[in-house]
Structure formats: structure tokens, C-alpha cells
Design a protein around this motif. Structure first.
Motif, mmCIF file in Angstrom:
data_model
loop_
_atom_site.group_PDB
_atom_site.id
_atom_site.type_symbol
_atom_site.label_atom_id
_atom_site.label_comp_id
_atom_site.label_asym_id
_atom_site.label_seq_id
_atom_site.Cartn_x
_atom_site.Cartn_y
_atom_site.Cartn_z
ATOM 1 N N ARG A 167 11.710 18.752 -0.328
ATOM 2 C CA ARG A 167 10.594 19.624 -0.680
ATOM 3 C C ARG A 167 9.891 20.232 0.523
ATOM 4 N NH1 ARG A 167 7.877 16.074 -5.371
ATOM 5 N NH2 ARG A 167 6.715 17.905 -6.005
ATOM 6 N N ALA A 168 9.746 19.461 1.597
ATOM 7 C CA ALA A 168 9.063 19.989 2.784
ATOM 8 C C ALA A 168 10.042 20.697 3.720
ATOM 9 C CB ALA A 168 8.335 18.873 3.523
ATOM 10 N N GLY A 169 11.346 20.508 3.506
ATOM 11 C CA GLY A 169 12.355 21.212 4.286
ATOM 12 C C GLY A 169 12.463 20.789 5.737
ATOM 13 N N LEU A 170 12.100 19.562 6.046
ATOM 14 C CA LEU A 170 12.178 19.113 7.431
ATOM 15 C C LEU A 170 13.627 18.951 7.883
ATOM 16 C CD1 LEU A 170 9.352 16.407 7.487
ATOM 17 C CD2 LEU A 170 9.217 18.816 8.146
ATOM 18 N N GLY A 171 13.858 19.141 9.172
ATOM 19 C CA GLY A 171 15.192 18.990 9.737
ATOM 20 C C GLY A 171 15.482 17.573 10.186
ATOM 21 N N SER A 172 14.418 16.827 10.489
ATOM 22 C CA SER A 172 14.568 15.427 10.888
ATOM 23 C C SER A 172 13.254 14.711 10.636
ATOM 24 C CB SER A 172 14.963 15.306 12.368
ATOM 25 O OG SER A 172 13.924 15.781 13.196
ATOM 26 N N LEU A 173 13.340 13.401 10.721
ATOM 27 C CA LEU A 173 12.193 12.547 10.452
ATOM 28 C C LEU A 173 12.312 11.336 11.368
ATOM 29 C CD1 LEU A 173 9.810 12.253 8.432
ATOM 30 C CD2 LEU A 173 11.394 11.062 6.924
ATOM 31 N N ILE A 174 11.184 10.911 11.952
ATOM 32 C CA ILE A 174 11.221 9.717 12.789
ATOM 33 C C ILE A 174 10.354 8.618 12.174
ATOM 34 C CG2 ILE A 174 11.639 11.037 14.892
ATOM 35 C CD1 ILE A 174 8.711 10.311 15.736
ATOM 36 N N GLY A 175 10.620 7.406 12.601
ATOM 37 C CA GLY A 175 9.788 6.250 12.283
ATOM 38 C C GLY A 175 9.465 5.549 13.586
ATOM 39 N N VAL A 176 8.260 5.010 13.678
ATOM 40 C CA VAL A 176 7.823 4.337 14.894
ATOM 41 C C VAL A 176 7.186 3.019 14.496
ATOM 42 C CG1 VAL A 176 6.400 4.505 16.973
ATOM 43 C CG2 VAL A 176 7.332 6.594 15.942
ATOM 44 N N THR A 177 7.620 1.924 15.119
ATOM 45 C CA THR A 177 7.029 0.613 14.853
ATOM 46 C C THR A 177 6.801 -0.128 16.167
ATOM 47 O OG1 THR A 177 9.097 -0.637 14.709
ATOM 48 C CG2 THR A 177 8.334 0.408 12.694
ATOM 49 N N ASP A 178 5.897 -1.086 16.121
ATOM 50 C CA ASP A 178 5.783 -2.019 17.241
ATOM 51 C C ASP A 178 7.083 -2.814 17.289
ATOM 52 O OD1 ASP A 178 3.088 -1.189 17.134
ATOM 53 O OD2 ASP A 178 2.452 -3.120 17.943
ATOM 54 N N ARG A 179 7.530 -3.166 18.462
ATOM 55 C CA ARG A 179 8.771 -3.942 18.593
ATOM 56 C C ARG A 179 8.727 -5.233 17.790
ATOM 57 N NH1 ARG A 179 12.635 -2.305 21.471
ATOM 58 N NH2 ARG A 179 12.376 -0.643 22.971
ATOM 59 N N ALA A 180 7.573 -5.867 17.706
ATOM 60 C CA ALA A 180 7.449 -7.147 17.011
ATOM 61 C C ALA A 180 7.355 -7.004 15.493
ATOM 62 C CB ALA A 180 6.226 -7.904 17.526
ATOM 63 N N ASN A 181 7.195 -5.800 14.995
ATOM 64 C CA ASN A 181 7.020 -5.593 13.553
ATOM 65 C C ASN A 181 8.386 -5.474 12.872
ATOM 66 O OD1 ASN A 181 6.254 -4.891 10.977
ATOM 67 N ND2 ASN A 181 4.772 -3.349 11.631
ATOM 68 N N LEU A 182 9.012 -6.605 12.677
ATOM 69 C CA LEU A 182 10.378 -6.631 12.137
ATOM 70 C C LEU A 182 10.436 -6.165 10.686
ATOM 71 C CD1 LEU A 182 11.651 -9.948 13.752
ATOM 72 C CD2 LEU A 182 11.876 -7.593 14.585
ATOM 73 N N ALA A 183 9.426 -6.442 9.894
ATOM 74 C CA ALA A 183 9.423 -6.015 8.489
ATOM 75 C C ALA A 183 9.414 -4.490 8.398
ATOM 76 C CB ALA A 183 8.228 -6.609 7.752
ATOM 77 N N SER A 184 8.608 -3.850 9.214
ATOM 78 C CA SER A 184 8.556 -2.392 9.205
ATOM 79 C C SER A 184 9.876 -1.805 9.716
ATOM 80 C CB SER A 184 7.399 -1.915 10.076
ATOM 81 O OG SER A 184 6.782 -0.811 9.514
ATOM 82 N N TRP A 185 10.460 -2.435 10.723
ATOM 83 C CA TRP A 185 11.750 -1.961 11.237
ATOM 84 C C TRP A 185 12.829 -2.059 10.152
ATOM 85 C CZ3 TRP A 185 13.075 1.202 14.823
ATOM 86 C CH2 TRP A 185 14.432 1.352 15.124
#
Length: 175
Positions: free
Chosen positions: A124-142
Motif C-alpha cells: 500500500r505504501a509502495g516502499l522499495g525496502s524496509l529496515i528493522g533496528v534492535t538493541d543487540r541484546a534484544n533477542l525477542a525483537s530480533w
């Protein structure tokens, strides 16, 4: 775009754009110890930051067609977290971000919300890419980013204590 077109749903969740009435519940959730530990470097979150986030989300929905959605369980009428898309100016990328009240961890809600927001980003937004950023210690989010089939990468200007993932529209479409 009509506001009702910005409401997105999954089997168990309804996501709608952040409104001014959401500032208080998001402020409360953001200050839960487990949430602020990774999302806010374990610092108390001022309500002014949440108001600024709300205003930026409103602006982004108007200008870009995306922003921050409030997550609600379909059976209840309470905000349990947020998931959304925001521009990371210094990386010139759009990031997917998410946070849930600690009482809603381990039910798969973060992944469920992130999947529908990822779909929105590309379809819907037509993005070409998407990133995710987490703290290294945040294993659940990773793990959420891995389940979205994002791959690890290291952008120029990356911060040492953070871990970065990316997925392109093509990778999303062929997975």
C-alpha cells in the motif's frame, strides 16, 4: 487517503493510526521496564516525546501514507502497544518498529502486527525496502525481524550497540 483505509486487521488484532487519545496509554506502555529497556535505553520516557511521536505520525500519514498504528486485541477496546513505520533520516530508510505492553508479550502479537505492517509498507505504501533496528541484546525483537525474513546488514553510520535488518520489496514478494 480515507482514515478507514488506514485501519488494518489481522485474525486477532486491529491496528488504527495513532490519535491524541493514545498519548497516555502509549506513555504508560513506553515506561514499562521491559519496554523502555530496549526502546528508550532504559530511560524514563517523557510524555512530550510521545506527543512529538504522535504529531510526527499524523504528519507522516498525511504526507507519506504511513505512520504509527495502535495495536488492539479484537475482543477488547484497549491499546496494548504500537507498530508502525518511521523514516530514519540519517540512514535515509524507513524502519518498522513495534512495542507491546509487557502483559501481552509471548502471545505472538508483535509478529502478527509486524507482518501486516510489513505488507502495508510494500503493497500500500509502495516502499522499495524496509529496515528493522534492535538493541543487540534484544533477542525477542530480533526473532520477529528474522520471522519477517529480513536479513542482517550493517549500514554506513550504524551504531555499535544496535543490530540492523533489511528486506527489499522483491525479497518480500518472492518469499
Amino acid at each position: 487517503m480515507n482514515e478507514c483505509h488506514r485501519i488494518i486487521e489481522t485474525a486477532r488484532l486491529t491496528l488504527r493510526p495513532m490519535e491524541s487519545a493514545d498519548i497516555e496509554p502509549i506513555h504508560r506502555i513506553s515506561n514499562e521496564p521491559g519496554v523502555r529497556k530496549y526502546l528508550f535505553d532504559d530511560k524514563a520516557v517523557a510524555s512530550e516525546l510521545i506527543r512529538e511521536t504522535h504529531q510526527q505520525s499524523v504528519t507522516n500519514f498525511e504526507s507519506r501514507g504511513f505512520g504509527i498504528w495502535m495495536i488492539r486485541e479484537k475482543e477488547r477496546d484497549e491499546v496494548i502497544g504500537f507498530c508502525g513505520l518511521r523514516v530514519i533520516e540519517d540512514l535515509d530508510q524507513v524502519e518498522i518498529l513495534y512495542a507491546l505492553s509487557e502483559s501481552k508479550w509471548n502471545f505472538g502479537y508483535a509478529l502478527e502486527a509486524a507482518r501486516i505492517v510489513e505488507r502495508y509498507a510494500f503493497d500500500r505504501a509502495g516502499l522499495g525496502s524496509l529496515i528493522g533496528v534492535t538493541d543487540r541484546a534484544n533477542l525477542a525483537s530480533w526473532r520477529v525481524l528474522e520471522k519477517l525474513k529480513m536479513r542482517e546488514y550493517r549500514p554506513a553510520g550504524a551504531r555499535e550497540h544496535l543490530r540492523y535488518a533489511v528486506i527489499t520489496r522483491h525479497e518480500f514478494q518472492v518469499r
